[in-house]
Design a protein around this motif. Structure first.
Motif, PDB file in Angstrom:
ATOM      1  N   LEU A 125      27.102  33.660  -3.660  1.00 23.79           N
ATOM      2  CA  LEU A 125      27.551  32.288  -3.421  1.00 23.79           C
ATOM      3  C   LEU A 125      26.375  31.336  -3.624  1.00 23.79           C
ATOM      4  CD1 LEU A 125      29.664  32.902  -0.206  1.00 23.79           C
ATOM      5  CD2 LEU A 125      30.551  32.215  -2.428  1.00 23.79           C
ATOM      6  N   THR A 126      26.597  30.274  -4.356  1.00 19.53           N
ATOM      7  CA  THR A 126      25.507  29.340  -4.639  1.00 19.53           C
ATOM      8  C   THR A 126      25.307  28.317  -3.532  1.00 19.53           C
ATOM      9  OG1 THR A 126      27.006  27.957  -5.912  1.00 19.53           O
ATOM     10  CG2 THR A 126      25.715  29.581  -7.142  1.00 19.53           C
ATOM     11  N   THR A 127      26.362  28.006  -2.798  1.00 19.85           N
ATOM     12  CA  THR A 127      26.249  27.023  -1.730  1.00 19.85           C
ATOM     13  C   THR A 127      26.759  27.623  -0.431  1.00 19.85           C
ATOM     14  OG1 THR A 127      26.683  25.311  -3.365  1.00 19.85           O
ATOM     15  CG2 THR A 127      26.712  24.636  -1.081  1.00 19.85           C
ATOM     16  N   LEU A 128      25.874  28.326   0.265  1.00 22.48           N
ATOM     17  CA  LEU A 128      26.190  28.915   1.570  1.00 22.48           C
ATOM     18  C   LEU A 128      25.236  28.321   2.588  1.00 22.48           C
ATOM     19  CD1 LEU A 128      27.580  30.952   3.478  1.00 22.48           C
ATOM     20  CD2 LEU A 128      25.882  32.638   2.735  1.00 22.48           C
ATOM     21  N   ILE A 129      25.797  27.694   3.601  1.00 24.45           N
ATOM     22  CA  ILE A 129      25.003  27.126   4.688  1.00 24.45           C
ATOM     23  C   ILE A 129      25.310  27.929   5.942  1.00 24.45           C
ATOM     24  CG2 ILE A 129      24.608  25.085   6.114  1.00 24.45           C
ATOM     25  CD1 ILE A 129      25.527  23.416   3.675  1.00 24.45           C
ATOM     26  N   GLU A 130      24.277  28.466   6.555  1.00 22.89           N
ATOM     27  CA  GLU A 130      24.424  29.231   7.792  1.00 22.89           C
ATOM     28  C   GLU A 130      23.790  28.439   8.924  1.00 22.89           C
ATOM     29  OE1 GLU A 130      23.129  33.504   9.780  1.00 22.89           O
ATOM     30  OE2 GLU A 130      22.405  32.992   7.785  1.00 22.89           O
ATOM     31  N   LEU A 131      24.602  28.109   9.916  1.00 25.22           N
ATOM     32  CA  LEU A 131      24.119  27.408  11.100  1.00 25.22           C
ATOM     33  C   LEU A 131      24.219  28.371  12.276  1.00 25.22           C
ATOM     34  CD1 LEU A 131      26.047  24.052  10.537  1.00 25.22           C
ATOM     35  CD2 LEU A 131      23.693  24.588   9.871  1.00 25.22           C
ATOM     36  N   ARG A 132      23.167  28.445  13.072  1.00 26.34           N
ATOM     37  CA  ARG A 132      23.131  29.396  14.185  1.00 26.34           C
ATOM     38  C   ARG A 132      23.014  28.681  15.526  1.00 26.34           C
ATOM     39  NH1 ARG A 132      19.785  34.630  13.049  1.00 26.34           N
ATOM     40  NH2 ARG A 132      20.487  35.163  10.958  1.00 26.34           N
ATOM     41  N   ASN A 133      23.782  29.163  16.475  1.00 20.47           N
ATOM     42  CA  ASN A 133      23.673  28.717  17.861  1.00 20.47           C
ATOM     43  C   ASN A 133      23.300  29.923  18.707  1.00 20.47           C
ATOM     44  OD1 ASN A 133      24.555  26.064  17.270  1.00 20.47           O
ATOM     45  ND2 ASN A 133      26.677  26.772  17.274  1.00 20.47           N
ATOM     46  N   SER A 134      22.258  29.798  19.503  1.00 21.46           N
ATOM     47  CA  SER A 134      21.853  30.931  20.335  1.00 21.46           C
ATOM     48  C   SER A 134      22.873  31.200  21.438  1.00 21.46           C
ATOM     49  CB  SER A 134      20.462  30.697  20.940  1.00 21.46           C
ATOM     50  OG  SER A 134      20.457  29.502  21.689  1.00 21.46           O
ATOM     51  N   ASP A 135      23.575  30.156  21.876  1.00 19.80           N
ATOM     52  CA  ASP A 135      24.633  30.306  22.877  1.00 19.80           C
ATOM     53  C   ASP A 135      25.983  30.122  22.201  1.00 19.80           C
ATOM     54  OD1 ASP A 135      22.787  30.547  25.001  1.00 19.80           O
ATOM     55  OD2 ASP A 135      22.616  28.363  25.131  1.00 19.80           O
TER      56      ASP A 135
END
Length: 121
Positions: free
Chosen positions: A54-64
């Motif tokens: 995938l050319t446009t993959l955004i991964e956002l992470r929340n610890s909770d």
């Protein structure tokens, strides 16, 4: 006119389903699709998501676990598409369905805020 689409998926410890979703989305010939995965309760030691080409993959992470609504809003803030779609990690979608929903949302005379699909059983 080309319509760009942002797909937002909120994840909570369902990495296998998210991997399957990303693999499926990479197999579609849908240009201009931005994929945003918001991972709730994601340990800092978790490896990043696999790109699957995938050319446009955004991964956002929340610890909770921020909850679905807060995580989805986080994805909305990151989205750059003309049309934003919510997609659960266990859904299989086709290029035609993405195009139909984007067209219904973007090219409708009524300019709807929400467009939903209906699946026959």
């Amino acid at each position: 006119m080309h319509v760009s689409v942002s797909l937002i998926t909120v994840s909570h410890r369902d990495e296998e389903q998210v991997d399957a979703l990303l693999a499926h989305l990479s197999s579609l010939s849908a240009s201009g699709v931005e994929v945003i995965i918001v991972r709730n309760a994601c340990p800092a030691t978790s490896p990043p998501l696999r790109q699957f080409g995938l050319t446009t993959l955004i991964e956002l992470r929340n610890s909770d676990n921020a909850g679905f609504a807060a995580a989805f809003n986080q994805g909305l803030r990151a989205a750059r598409g003309d049309v934003v779609m919510s997609l659960n990690s266990d859904v299989v979608v086709t290029s035609a369905a993405l195009a139909a929903l984007a067209t219904a949302a973007f090219h409708s005379e009524q300019q709807p805020a929400v467009v939903a699909s209906h699946f026959d059983k």
